[in-house]
Design a protein around this motif. Structure first.
Motif, PDB file in Angstrom:
ATOM      1  N   ALA A  76       4.280   8.437  12.024  1.00  0.00           N
ATOM      2  CA  ALA A  76       5.252   7.947  11.245  1.00  0.00           C
ATOM      3  C   ALA A  76       6.050   6.694  11.349  1.00  0.00           C
ATOM      4  O   ALA A  76       6.264   5.913  10.642  1.00  0.00           O
ATOM      5  CB  ALA A  76       6.420   8.955  10.622  1.00  0.00           C
ATOM      6  N   LEU A  77       6.366   6.674  12.640  1.00  0.00           N
ATOM      7  CA  LEU A  77       6.913   5.444  13.191  1.00  0.00           C
ATOM      8  C   LEU A  77       6.128   4.203  13.310  1.00  0.00           C
ATOM      9  O   LEU A  77       6.591   3.296  13.124  1.00  0.00           O
ATOM     10  CB  LEU A  77       7.447   6.007  14.915  1.00  0.00           C
ATOM     11  CG  LEU A  77       8.251   4.763  15.508  1.00  0.00           C
ATOM     12  CD1 LEU A  77       9.467   4.268  14.894  1.00  0.00           C
ATOM     13  CD2 LEU A  77       8.375   5.010  16.896  1.00  0.00           C
ATOM     14  N   LEU A  78       4.728   4.425  13.936  1.00  0.00           N
ATOM     15  CA  LEU A  78       3.842   3.575  13.727  1.00  0.00           C
ATOM     16  C   LEU A  78       3.682   3.002  12.368  1.00  0.00           C
ATOM     17  O   LEU A  78       3.351   1.836  12.014  1.00  0.00           O
ATOM     18  CB  LEU A  78       2.564   3.953  14.379  1.00  0.00           C
ATOM     19  CG  LEU A  78       2.799   4.131  15.839  1.00  0.00           C
ATOM     20  CD1 LEU A  78       1.574   4.580  16.395  1.00  0.00           C
ATOM     21  CD2 LEU A  78       3.070   2.866  16.554  1.00  0.00           C
ATOM     22  N   ASP A  79       3.588   3.873  11.385  1.00  0.00           N
ATOM     23  CA  ASP A  79       3.373   3.491   9.699  1.00  0.00           C
ATOM     24  C   ASP A  79       4.593   2.539   9.598  1.00  0.00           C
ATOM     25  O   ASP A  79       4.203   1.714   8.695  1.00  0.00           O
ATOM     26  CB  ASP A  79       3.289   4.691   9.019  1.00  0.00           C
ATOM     27  CG  ASP A  79       1.990   5.347   9.150  1.00  0.00           C
ATOM     28  OD1 ASP A  79       1.242   4.798   9.721  1.00  0.00           O
ATOM     29  OD2 ASP A  79       1.915   6.672   8.585  1.00  0.00           O
ATOM     30  N   VAL A  80       5.698   2.666   9.664  1.00  0.00           N
ATOM     31  CA  VAL A  80       6.841   2.251   9.394  1.00  0.00           C
ATOM     32  C   VAL A  80       7.004   0.763  10.057  1.00  0.00           C
ATOM     33  O   VAL A  80       7.174  -0.179   9.559  1.00  0.00           O
ATOM     34  CB  VAL A  80       8.158   2.885   9.873  1.00  0.00           C
ATOM     35  CG1 VAL A  80       9.715   1.865   9.526  1.00  0.00           C
ATOM     36  CG2 VAL A  80       8.381   4.111   8.937  1.00  0.00           C
ATOM     37  N   HIS A  81       6.577   0.716  11.330  1.00  0.00           N
ATOM     38  CA  HIS A  81       6.556  -0.372  12.436  1.00  0.00           C
ATOM     39  C   HIS A  81       5.317  -1.475  11.790  1.00  0.00           C
ATOM     40  O   HIS A  81       5.772  -2.577  11.877  1.00  0.00           O
ATOM     41  CB  HIS A  81       6.471  -0.211  13.625  1.00  0.00           C
ATOM     42  CG  HIS A  81       6.595  -1.420  14.693  1.00  0.00           C
ATOM     43  ND1 HIS A  81       5.980  -2.478  14.399  1.00  0.00           N
ATOM     44  CD2 HIS A  81       7.562  -1.645  15.451  1.00  0.00           C
ATOM     45  CE1 HIS A  81       6.292  -3.439  15.469  1.00  0.00           C
ATOM     46  NE2 HIS A  81       7.264  -2.736  16.137  1.00  0.00           N
ATOM     47  N   ALA A  82       4.311  -0.978  11.183  1.00  0.00           N
ATOM     48  CA  ALA A  82       3.249  -1.907  10.818  1.00  0.00           C
ATOM     49  C   ALA A  82       3.433  -2.593   9.525  1.00  0.00           C
ATOM     50  O   ALA A  82       4.199  -2.670   8.765  1.00  0.00           O
ATOM     51  CB  ALA A  82       1.957  -0.969  10.780  1.00  0.00           C
TER      52      ALA A  82
END
Length: 98
Positions: free
Chosen positions: A92-98
């Motif tokens: 989820a963190l990587l999805d938000v960051h991308a």
């Protein structure tokens, strides 16, 4: 240590606990067979180290071994859930960051 390695050490300790309890139940009919258990100690930085130890004779061994097995299964499930949630949070963190 990170959360994954701490939970991984918990998984290994729980797995060893299930194996020890199963071995004790399997050797129940054998007179004089030693009982084994798992000794856990904290590791610097987080996690646990686990090893087999010989246990004293116990007249309530069948019940205590089955309870120990159930406890180890629950510990395994809790550590596996922690790994899954950590993986989901990272995703989820990587999805938000991308």
């Amino acid at each position: 240590m990170n959360v994954m390695s701490i939970a991984g050490s918990g998984l290994r300790a729980a797995h060893l606990g299930v194996q020890a309890a199963a071995a004790n139940v399997a050797r129940l009919p054998v007179a004089g067979a030693p009982r084994i258990g798992v000794a856990q100690s904290p590791v610097a930085g987080g996690g646990v180290a686990a090893g087999l130890v010989e246990l004293p004779p116990d007249p309530s061994a069948p019940v205590s071994d089955l309870v120990a097995a159930k406890e180890a299964v629950l510990a395994f499930s809790a550590n596996a859930l922690l790994i899954r949630r950590s993986d989901q949070m990272l995703g989820a963190l990587l999805d938000v960051h991308a």
